[in-house]
Write a protein that holds these residues in place. Sequence first.
Motif, PDB file in Angstrom:
ATOM      1  N   SER A  25      77.028 -42.374  -3.025  1.00  0.00           N
ATOM      2  CA  SER A  25      77.752 -42.219  -4.272  1.00  0.00           C
ATOM      3  C   SER A  25      79.220 -42.589  -4.087  1.00  0.00           C
ATOM      4  O   SER A  25      79.684 -42.808  -2.965  1.00  0.00           O
ATOM      5  CB  SER A  25      77.622 -40.784  -4.774  1.00  0.00           C
ATOM      6  N   SER A  26      79.956 -42.629  -5.170  1.00  0.00           N
ATOM      7  CA  SER A  26      81.356 -43.073  -5.116  1.00  0.00           C
ATOM      8  C   SER A  26      82.341 -41.947  -4.821  1.00  0.00           C
ATOM      9  O   SER A  26      83.548 -42.204  -4.693  1.00  0.00           O
ATOM     10  CB  SER A  26      81.738 -43.749  -6.435  1.00  0.00           C
ATOM     11  N   THR A  27      81.868 -40.710  -4.724  1.00  0.00           N
ATOM     12  CA  THR A  27      82.731 -39.592  -4.356  1.00  0.00           C
ATOM     13  C   THR A  27      81.995 -38.675  -3.382  1.00  0.00           C
ATOM     14  O   THR A  27      80.789 -38.800  -3.175  1.00  0.00           O
ATOM     15  CB  THR A  27      83.162 -38.771  -5.586  1.00  0.00           C
ATOM     16  N   TYR A 148      86.984 -46.099  -0.701  1.00  0.00           N
ATOM     17  CA  TYR A 148      86.094 -45.607   0.349  1.00  0.00           C
ATOM     18  C   TYR A 148      86.851 -45.518   1.668  1.00  0.00           C
ATOM     19  O   TYR A 148      87.606 -46.420   2.021  1.00  0.00           O
ATOM     20  CB  TYR A 148      84.874 -46.540   0.523  1.00  0.00           C
ATOM     21  N   SER A 174      88.133 -36.567  -1.336  1.00  0.00           N
ATOM     22  CA  SER A 174      86.761 -36.930  -1.702  1.00  0.00           C
ATOM     23  C   SER A 174      86.399 -36.547  -3.127  1.00  0.00           C
ATOM     24  O   SER A 174      85.316 -36.891  -3.597  1.00  0.00           O
ATOM     25  CB  SER A 174      85.760 -36.277  -0.737  1.00  0.00           C
ATOM     26  N   LYS A 178      85.090 -41.845  -1.885  1.00  0.00           N
ATOM     27  CA  LYS A 178      83.999 -41.551  -0.963  1.00  0.00           C
ATOM     28  C   LYS A 178      84.500 -41.575   0.463  1.00  0.00           C
ATOM     29  O   LYS A 178      85.245 -42.477   0.871  1.00  0.00           O
ATOM     30  CB  LYS A 178      82.872 -42.590  -1.104  1.00  0.00           C
TER      31      LYS A 178
END
Length: 242
Positions: A25-27, A148, A174, A178
């Motif tokens: 996922s992006s976080t 990221y 976070s 990510k």
Amino acid sequence: MIEIDGLKKSFKKNRVIDALSASFSSTGVSVIVGTNGSGKTTLLNMLTNLLEADGGGIRIDGITPGSQAYKSKFFYLPSDFYLPGYMTGKEYVQFVLSRYETSEEDKAPLLMDLLDLADGQNKTIESYSFGMKKKIQIVAAIAANTDYIIADEIFGGLDFDTSLLVQELFAAVSTTKKVIIVSHERNTIDRFPEDIRLMRQGSLVNFEGTPEELTDVIKQEEVLREKLDIVSKHFMSTEILL
């Protein structure tokens, strides 16, 4: 979002990554664990475009490797990094941040203070200890403000209180980006148990269980199990065995 589809990588006849598929996922924080030689660093090197895959594909937010747009998405903290010893810590951070349009340069002095680098920032990196070199990279990674952060064994060489502080920094950032960490540190697994990935036999699988159960699983990996058997046979006292 990071999407990995059917990734393959071999070195001569040794297949290290075998049709690996996964998504992140992006976080949040994900922790990748596995025995030595299981392919963790190889996976990160392909993810960060330092190694070319033999097959399969990678996309970060829909962007494939090879472009500047792809590189700008992440900051990589490798386990065996090279730093220019002739630069001061401050010069190094300023240079790195100049390469990222997303950088928050005003955060660098605060991070220097937090990580006890303020007094050493005007000294050349060649005079830094191993731990200080890791800290200066952590400053750059967080201040670069990429979507990221990818870190390979980043806690090795840091003292215990610094490790705890860096964990909290990663937890804080976070919420909007990510963080992917390769780590064997038990306290890292304890701090971030929500998304643990187990690297084994060239594949990456989600681990559902407690940190204690994860330790038991790792102990059953073939190479480690054989070594543990030797320890039991040659080093444990007869009284303990009985």
